[in-house]
Design an enzyme around this catalytic site. Sequence first.
Site: not given
Lengths: 431, 308
Positions: A63, A304
């Site tokens: 992200h 992640d």
Amino acid sequence: MSSILIKNGRVIDPCNNIDAVMDILVKDNKIDRVEKSITDSADKVIDAKDKWVMPGLIDLHVHFREPGYENKETIATGSRAAAAGGFTTVCTMPNTYPVTDNAVLIEYALSPKRNAVINILPIGAITKGQQGEELADIGTMAAAGACAISEDGKSVDDPSLMKNAMRYSKMFDLPVFDHCEEIRLAKGSMNAGDRASMLGLKGIGNDSEELIVARDIILAGATGCRLHLCHMSTRGSVQLIKEGKAKGVNVTAETAPHYFTLCDEDITDYDANFKMNPPLRSCEDREAIRQALKDNIIEVIATDHAPHHIDDKNCEFEKAANGITGLETSFALSYTELVEKGWLTPAQLVEKMSFNPARILGSDKGRLSVGSAADITIADPNEEYIIDVNKMVSKAKNMPYNGRKVRGKVLYTICGGNVIVENGELTKEYR
Amino acid sequence: MYKRKDLLGLRELSADEIMTILNTAKEMKAKIDDPALRDKSLEKSSIVTLFYENSTRTKMSFMLAGEYQGAIVKDLGVATSSVSKGESLIDTGVTLDQMGTNVMIIRHQLTGAAHILAKNVKASVINAGDGSNEHPTQALLDLYTILERKGGFEGLKVVILGDISHSRVARSNAFGLTKLGARVTLAGPSTLVSNSMKSLGVQVSTDIPSAIRDADVVMGLRIQFERQRNMPFPNLREYSSLFGVDAHMLKYAKKDVLVMHPGPVNRGVELSTDVIDGKNSVITVQVKNGVAVRMAILKLLTENNSRQ
């Protein structure tokens, strides 16, 4: 054009079935030769004796928060953190603001103006605004360069819409990166169990993940789509993936370093740096995840990487944002927890951090073949050090590993023939 | 001895620390009824209550406990404060800290709120209930009441009934009672009593008559409708008939059983009216003891904390 000669390294290239001391010559940003001994002169010579020389690491799941949450991370800062962690390619999740659900935002992520130092492969949303109501512009996003579609952060609630997304994306040969969470069973802030009982925090059971894993494996079987399951964390999920594969469903899976390194018993206080989604599970789940990596039921390690501003974490645990950073600790944790402890061979580790991710993307990266782009990572597996959150390149500092002793240090990250990281530091040019 | 800066929960306290508080409360109790005995020992201390959730008895009990000892006591009306403008808990705490507050008493809907406040302020922090975690002063007043009536804890059978899964009172009592040697059973419908509570060192039961058998203490808990998303049982009539305690059910317990409840009570749901108002009930005594226990805690904490 400049040339780089990497001498005497242990070249680990699972794609070409190589694990041997070799030399690599890079010329014109490509791998020119991989041989036992290369004596050509080069503009730059790297002594890689006792070091691992690997295809550049690839992270299917990060992200970078841009556009919308630039106070947490940007593509510029995130890509530098990735390079520091040995990654030459990362796939960026679409839960930006606005949501990356159209071709313009895919192009935005790919624009040179974002000042990335490694390869950025943006992922498009499955539904418009990630609202779960209508399909996003999947075809035009694919044409603009999206590498996959994902609703990461949540599941597509409506199974018929999910099934349509799978059917439709198959046309463009886009894999579906699946966040598996039945939200109605996930109204808690840590794993359900003794530790949650001890801390008085509401728990999230394994069932919330496994219900959607089961549903989407069934739908992938029905549609023939390429399903890639994100951040797997439970032993039940492992069993479902195993059964799905046995039935011939086109399903792959990733887990993140925290799911094989930590477990819910590591949460002793209300430190939100241990809060993520899915939550840290039980010790038994952690053991099952390690075994699944070994058995290749889970074929990918993805970080992640979820950067957050300190204000989003330094608050009430239940209110705090989910997620931890991971790019700069992934290789060391994977080496320390999996290779040193005998779960994976060095070649299997490289497979899971480079070659397998490339295969899932349908990309020719993740290998040190002659003629391929010179994406190369060099690491010292023996260097021991203590993780220091203040030395991280990422804008964000939200990680549970501060002060942890690990082995395995990334020394060089070469992306497209450019030396981005040298001796463990970003080079001046790319700082 | 009690040497901590804060009181956040009973989980981290030793039996010795708990007994220090209970023994101090004993000295305090007489001061509630006899104003002549009150002193001004806390006149140099300021106390602020921050209640992010509603409360009658806990807040009032704390405020009076402070005033009976001469402290300056102020309530931050959370609804009318900058909290309603979105101020973070830490910022609110730091602001009050700068004003020279000695003790902050916080109730919050999120677990761990008191802990994060305590980490960020010099003032002593008292947890008056955080999410579904702990409500230490309620448990301490329950312990005090049991001690007063039973003379000790060793071997006592204590049954806590009702909405266990949402109950910080049950959890704090479980921590405290087990440390002091009592045997604790948590009982209620399977949707409200989780087996993982066994890790707290207690028994878990869904069979009320057998749970209550030979109990020394029966503590009812309120069904917290405000914390339920899906009703965990079909309706109140079924709940009270299967899991409520009435005079007939109470016969399974020892003759001298103490009936307790932290209040507010849903009359006729967890306990029947005849049990609430019956001879075994100490529910109103608990309220008075609550003031004594809170006086004791304020005294001990202000002795420890010079705000350095």
